[in-house]
Design an enzyme around this catalytic site. Structure first.
Site, mmCIF file in Angstrom:
data_model
loop_
_atom_site.group_PDB
_atom_site.id
_atom_site.type_symbol
_atom_site.label_atom_id
_atom_site.label_comp_id
_atom_site.label_asym_id
_atom_site.label_seq_id
_atom_site.Cartn_x
_atom_site.Cartn_y
_atom_site.Cartn_z
ATOM 1 N N ASP A 202 -31.070 -24.970 -40.841
ATOM 2 C CA ASP A 202 -31.389 -23.315 -40.660
ATOM 3 C C ASP A 202 -32.244 -22.897 -42.030
ATOM 4 O O ASP A 202 -31.789 -21.956 -42.545
ATOM 5 C CB ASP A 202 -30.518 -22.752 -40.285
ATOM 6 C CG ASP A 202 -30.929 -21.110 -39.679
ATOM 7 O OD1 ASP A 202 -32.082 -21.007 -39.009
ATOM 8 O OD2 ASP A 202 -30.350 -20.087 -39.822
ATOM 9 N N ASN A 207 -32.086 -18.097 -46.309
ATOM 10 C CA ASN A 207 -30.882 -18.899 -46.650
ATOM 11 C C ASN A 207 -31.209 -19.749 -47.693
ATOM 12 O O ASN A 207 -30.464 -20.767 -48.301
ATOM 13 C CB ASN A 207 -30.367 -19.966 -45.652
ATOM 14 C CG ASN A 207 -29.760 -19.298 -44.402
ATOM 15 O OD1 ASN A 207 -29.128 -18.431 -44.514
ATOM 16 N ND2 ASN A 207 -29.925 -19.750 -43.091
ATOM 17 N N ASP A 219 -25.386 -20.868 -46.809
ATOM 18 C CA ASP A 219 -24.940 -20.645 -45.316
ATOM 19 C C ASP A 219 -25.463 -21.906 -44.467
ATOM 20 O O ASP A 219 -26.514 -22.281 -43.912
ATOM 21 C CB ASP A 219 -25.740 -19.430 -44.675
ATOM 22 C CG ASP A 219 -25.217 -19.353 -43.438
ATOM 23 O OD1 ASP A 219 -24.452 -19.872 -42.882
ATOM 24 O OD2 ASP A 219 -25.764 -18.247 -42.666
#
Length: 328
Positions: A202, A207, A219
């Site tokens: 992701d 992030n 994360d």
């Protein structure tokens, strides 16, 4: 009939503090809520003024084994001196903790800001840190976290939306038609399982934190087995072909200082963009019972949102039918 309160409703500031202090820390102040929807995440300071990010995992989402595999991957990356935030471990080496019915972990807070994706130096640096993650990621395989399956994920997202009550009759027919066409088109882009490596999963700018030309990834909650390009395509955001080509060139140059990149994976960029578009609306539908979602995404209930979503999917279908010139 009254509905049961969401599990996170009981996660008060006092309970957050008590959970962290059960690990042997003392927190002189209250936790500060950070922007997160899938889990609940807080910033705290301990008695030594160290800053920590506390993540409380969504109940029943990931198994303990899946979370632990994420933590172990982060420890492996940290040992290889890759810029990530690995979870704190107690004297027994435990990184996944429990308190008051919740599972939680403690991460060092990394300073910095999101990168500027129009800045060539930032793009080069991002390619480098992602390449470093993948150089470690290719050394092993996830057992519990699973793998990205384009066909399965498209069908799952499609059926979740069609099985909801959000769409009117006209919208339902249009959504079914365009997603059926997308599913058929995306079938041509399936990849072999052996091409997948351990990736962040992701890798959007929310992030990524840093300053100047030094960035770290945070994360890893969605890490999984996937083609390497899954962590790269979200960095290519420009609208004009020449600017997209510049972004890609800088990212690739930084990446290939760490490991070789299979350029054939670039053909997966638009299919992966399509998958994310489909999965985002399905995710909102799936999480609507969490009070944080109606408050943050009230437009999901608007007819106009779904008309716009159908138009975006149709535009993406057209994109998939032509080879992007900027990849050349």
């Amino acid at each position: 009939m009254e509905t049961s309160p969401h599990p996170f409703a009981s996660l008060s500031p006092a309970r957050v503090v008590a959970a962290v202090e059960s690990l042997g820390f003392w927190l002189p102040g209250e936790p500060f809520t950070l922007n997160s929807y899938e889990n609940r995440v807080y910033l705290v300071h301990d008695e030594e003024r160290r800053r920590w990010v506390v993540k409380f995992y969504r109940p029943e989402r990931w198994s303990d084994a899946r979370i632990q595999e994420e933590h172990d991957f982060l420890a492996e990356l940290e040992a290889a001196k890759v810029a990530v935030a690995a979870p704190w471990r107690d004297a027994e080496g435990v990184s996944l903790h429990r308190a008051q019915g919740f599972r939680f972990s403690l991460f060092p807070c990394l300073p910095g800001q999101a990168p500027e994706l129009e800045n060539p130096a930032h793009l080069f640096a991002l390619g480098g840190v992602i390449g470093a993650v993948h150089a470690v990621g290719k050394r092993g395989r996830f057992v519990h976290r699973g793998a990205m399956d384009l066909d399965e994920m498209v069908l799952e997202a499609r059926e979740r939306v069609l099985g909801s009550a959000w769409l009117g009759k006209r919208q339902r027919e249009a959504y079914a038609r365009v997603t059926d066409a997308l599913h058929e088109r995306l079938a041509d882009h399936a990849w072999l399982a052996e091409r997948a490596i351990r990736v962040h999963g992701d890798c959007h700018i929310g992030n990524i934190l840093g300053r100047d030309e030094h960035f770290a990834l945070v994360d890893f909650d969605d890490c999984l087995m996937a083609p390497a390009v899954q962590d790269l395509w979200m960095l290519i955001t420009a609208e004009r072909d020449e600017e997209r080509h510049m972004q890609l060139s800088e990212v690739m140059e930084g990446y290939e200082e760490q490991r070789e990149f299979d350029r054939s994976e670039l053909s997966l960029m638009e299919p992966l963009r399509t998958l994310r578009l489909l999965r985002h609306s399905a995710w909102l539908v799936a999480r609507w019972e969490d009070p944080a979602f109606p408050a943050a995404f009230p437009w999901l209930a608007d007819e106009g949102y779904w008309d716009g979503q159908i138009r975006s999917l149709e535009q993406q279908r057209q994109v998939l039918e032509r080879e992007p010139r900027w990849l050349g």
